[in-house]
Structure formats: structure tokens, C-alpha cells
Write an enzyme that holds these catalytic residues in place. Structure first.
Site, PDB file in Angstrom:
ATOM      1  N   GLN A  25      21.519  12.705 -15.889  1.00 64.27           N
ATOM      2  CA  GLN A  25      20.567  13.813 -15.968  1.00 64.27           C
ATOM      3  C   GLN A  25      20.291  14.078 -17.450  1.00 64.27           C
ATOM      4  OE1 GLN A  25      19.641  15.423 -12.599  1.00 64.27           O
ATOM      5  NE2 GLN A  25      20.358  13.322 -12.398  1.00 64.27           N
ATOM      6  N   ARG A  61      20.332  21.102 -14.968  1.00 64.92           N
ATOM      7  CA  ARG A  61      19.473  20.459 -15.960  1.00 64.92           C
ATOM      8  C   ARG A  61      18.533  19.474 -15.279  1.00 64.92           C
ATOM      9  NH1 ARG A  61      22.591  19.865 -19.616  1.00 64.92           N
ATOM     10  NH2 ARG A  61      21.309  18.657 -21.059  1.00 64.92           N
ATOM     11  N   GLY A  94      17.834  23.968  -8.425  1.00 66.50           N
ATOM     12  CA  GLY A  94      18.053  22.539  -8.562  1.00 66.50           C
ATOM     13  C   GLY A  94      17.353  21.933  -9.768  1.00 66.50           C
ATOM     14  N   HIS A  95      17.636  20.652 -10.025  1.00 60.58           N
ATOM     15  CA  HIS A  95      17.078  19.997 -11.208  1.00 60.58           C
ATOM     16  C   HIS A  95      15.564  19.851 -11.119  1.00 60.58           C
ATOM     17  CE1 HIS A  95      17.970  15.743  -9.321  1.00 60.58           C
ATOM     18  NE2 HIS A  95      17.175  16.491  -8.580  1.00 60.58           N
ATOM     19  N   ASN A  96      14.916  19.988 -12.284  1.00 63.19           N
ATOM     20  CA  ASN A  96      13.464  19.844 -12.438  1.00 63.19           C
ATOM     21  C   ASN A  96      12.650  20.943 -11.758  1.00 63.19           C
ATOM     22  OD1 ASN A  96      14.477  16.647 -12.152  1.00 63.19           O
ATOM     23  ND2 ASN A  96      13.190  17.114 -13.907  1.00 63.19           N
TER      24      ASN A  96
END
Length: 348
Positions: A197, A217, A238-240
Site C-alpha cells: 500500500q 492508506r 477503507g483504502h482509496n
């Protein structure tokens, strides 16, 4: 504890005194528990019934509510907003002194403004930048290359992984973790292979993060939380994920990766969102709504069923199991009716 006359408070917060302007208050309390020395407020109509019996020294009221209360009052356009601002006059939260506690561990390359306060046993890693007036409380961890804008306040035990960028006046409560690795894996011959990540986390100005909330991240680009976003306790981002300006989320919300949420959205407690969705601006989601598709029109959305007695719920569950069968029977009946109507037309 500080004391204020009603006249002082009215002048400071643009209100008008009804009753004795020299009456002094030294605290805030609800209508039910207030004493003669307390200031209370009426913001929700369902609490109007307590006005007649409250012992409050004064009450914050809307101007049109003046005739409903015989005691002292400060009349305002928005009593709840006034209460929010007045609450800081009686806030007992300790104010940290500038400087670095001798037990803190600070990397040589970290840049810390002399007006910042670094608490006991805090760890600040290489090339981190701590702005003016920032408070880093005890046992916080600030990872490499993190940036915290001026006026930020981190409660004890906040963790920022590397490359987390935070705007001005951000508040983060205890146990929050920003920049943890997102949930990303590929399959390698039946085994899970973790994807690095390599993105970060970016927070705008005036953001508030609740206790034990996590913001992962990004996998490639940063996870982004916009300006003035308010996140309650125990939320999972969550990521993004991207969250637009002025959006607020209640406790236990879960947002799956790569979902984009618009501006000025209000998301109720325990709402769950699938990944890769787009939610437009000005959407309200009521508590425990499960969002499995994108939303392109502003408005209020809900899912699930309301509470029932256990007996009623068991009956409903039994009926749920037969929904497909019932749908097929209805379709068959519709076809039969359509054929009957067609035959009747033909014979006429």
C-alpha cells in the site's frame, strides 16, 4: 469555574436577555438537571415539556419561544449553535504547555514548531513536520514524513503511520489509527499475496476523527478526507476512499475501498458501503443502511426493516423464504389475466 452574567453572554453571542440581565451562571446543564447557577437550552421540541419544571437559572431559547417560559432567558436565532459556542467557556479539558516532554522520542530530522506541545512517551519519526500550536498527547506515534497543520490536537494513543498529511485545526481522539495498510491481496496459487500500500492519507482542515476510528492508506493514491469532515467513534474507512467536504458519519460506519462520497452527506450509525461506489452530494443515509450501488440523486435513503416483536419478526422471516415462490405465482397470474383480457377482446 468561570462565571458570566446573562448580559455578557447575550452580547458575546448576539442574543437578547429576557428577565434579569445580571443573573450569573457558572455552568451548563440539561433542562432536567439544571440548577439556579446553570444555563440550559431548548433545541428540540420534544423537550419543551421540561420548560415548566426546570430549575435552570436561564435558558437559551428561540425568539418565538419567549412566551413559553417565565424565567430568565437569552433569545437567539439558533439556541443549539449558541450552546455549542458557549460550551467552550466552561470546557475543563487541560491545555498542554508548549515544549517537548523529556520522555518523548523525537528524530533529529523532525521539524517541530516551538509553540507545539509534545507529551510524555510520544514518538515522532524522521522528517515529520509538526505545526504551530499543535498538541501531541502522551503515547502518540507520528510516523516518518507525517505533516500536522497548525492548531491540531491529538489525544493520547493516536497512531499515524508514515506519510499522513493533516490540515489545520484537526482533532483526533484516542485510539484512532491513520495510515494503516489497506486490505489488498492477490491470489498466488491459492495463497493470499499482500499488495504493498504505497499511497498515504490526506486530511483537510477542521476534520475531527473519533476514538478508535481507522483510516487506511491508499494502495496507489492517497485516501482523502475533505475539509470539515466529522467522523464519530469506531468508523472504518477503507483504502482509496474519498470523503467530500462537510460530510458527517455516526459511529460504526464501514466504507469499503475506493468508494467516493460527496459533500455535505450525513451517514447514520452502522451504515455499510460496498466498494467502488460513488455517492453524490447531499445524501442522507439512515442508520444501518446497506449501500450496494452508487447514488446519483440527492435525498434520504434507507434499507432493512424496522424493529418488531420477536414473534412478528419470526413470522416475517418465514415469509421471506417464500418470496421467490410468491413472485413466480404472481407472474403466472398476471399472464393468465392478460390472456383472459386478450380472449375477451377477441371474442367481442
Amino acid at each position: 469555574m468561570p462565571k458570566y452574567t446573562l448580559a455578557e453572554l447575550a452580547e458575546k453571542f448576539e442574543g437578547t436577555v429576557k428577565g434579569n440581565p445580571q443573573h450569573m451562571v457558572s455552568g451548563l446543564a440539561s433542562l432536567q438537571t439544571a440548577t439556579e447557577e446553570d444555563l440550559s437550552f431548548l433545541a428540540n421540541a420534544q423537550y419543551k415539556k421540561f420548560l415548566s419544571e426546570t430549575k435552570a437559572g436561564a435558558v437559551l431559547l428561540k425568539k418565538e419561544q419567549a412566551d413559553f417560559f417565565e424565567g430568565n432567558a437569552i433569545l437567539l436565532d439558533d439556541p443549539y449553535l449558541a450552546y455549542a459556542k458557549i460550551s467552550y467557556l466552561f470546557d475543563t479539558k487541560p491545555i498542554s504547555k508548549s515544549g517537548i516532554h523529556p520522555t518523548a522520542v523525537v528524530a533529529d530530522t523532525a521539524k517541530i514548531d516551538p509553540t507545539a506541545a509534545i507529551g510524555a512517551y510520544a514518538v515522532i519519526e524522521s522528517d515529520a513536520v509538526i505545526g504551530a500550536g499543535v498538541t501531541i498527547s502522551a503515547h502518540c506515534f507520528i510516523g516518518a514524513r507525517c505533516i500536522i497543520g497548525e492548531g491540531g490536537w491529538l489525544a493520547p494513543r493516536v497512531t499515524l503511520y508514515h506519510d499522513v498529511k493533516i490540515g489545520k485545526r484537526v482533532v483526533i481522539q484516542s485510539g484512532a489509527v491513520l495510515g494503516g495498510e489497506g486490505f489488498g491481496f492477490a491470489i498466488d496459487k491459492g495463497d493470499w499475496f499482500r499488495i504493498a500500500q504505497i499511497g498515504g492519507v490526506t486530511l483537510g482542515d477542521d476534520v475531527e476523527i473519533g476514538a478508535n476510528t481507522t483510516v487506511d492508506r491508499g494502495a496507489l493514491a492517497d485516501t482523502v478526507i475533505g475539509n470539515d469532515v466529522k467522523l464519530d467513534n469506531q468508523i472504518m474507512i477503507g483504502h482509496n476512499v474519498q470523503v467530500g467536504d462537510h460530510t458527517a458519519m455516526a459511529a460504526c460506519v464501514g466504507i469499503s475501498g475506493s468508494t467516493k462520497i460527496g459533500k455535505r452527506c450525513i451517514i447514520g450509525g452502522s451504515v455499510g458501503m460496498a466498494g467502488h461506489l460513488e455517492i453524490c452530494d447531499n445524501v442522507m443515509l439512515t442508520g444501518m443502511t446497506m449501500v450496494t450501488r452508487s447514488i446519483s440523486e440527492p435525498g434520504t435513503y434507507s434499507s432493512g426493516t424496522s424493529m418488531q416483536t420477536s414473534t412478528e419478526w419470526r413470522k416475517s422471516v418465514a415469509r421471506f423464504r417464500h418470496l421467490d415462490e410468491m413472485a413466480r405465482k404472481i407472474q403466472q397470474l398476471e399472464k393468465k389475466l392478460a390472456n383472459i383480457e386478450l380472449n375477451n377482446k377477441s371474442s367481442s
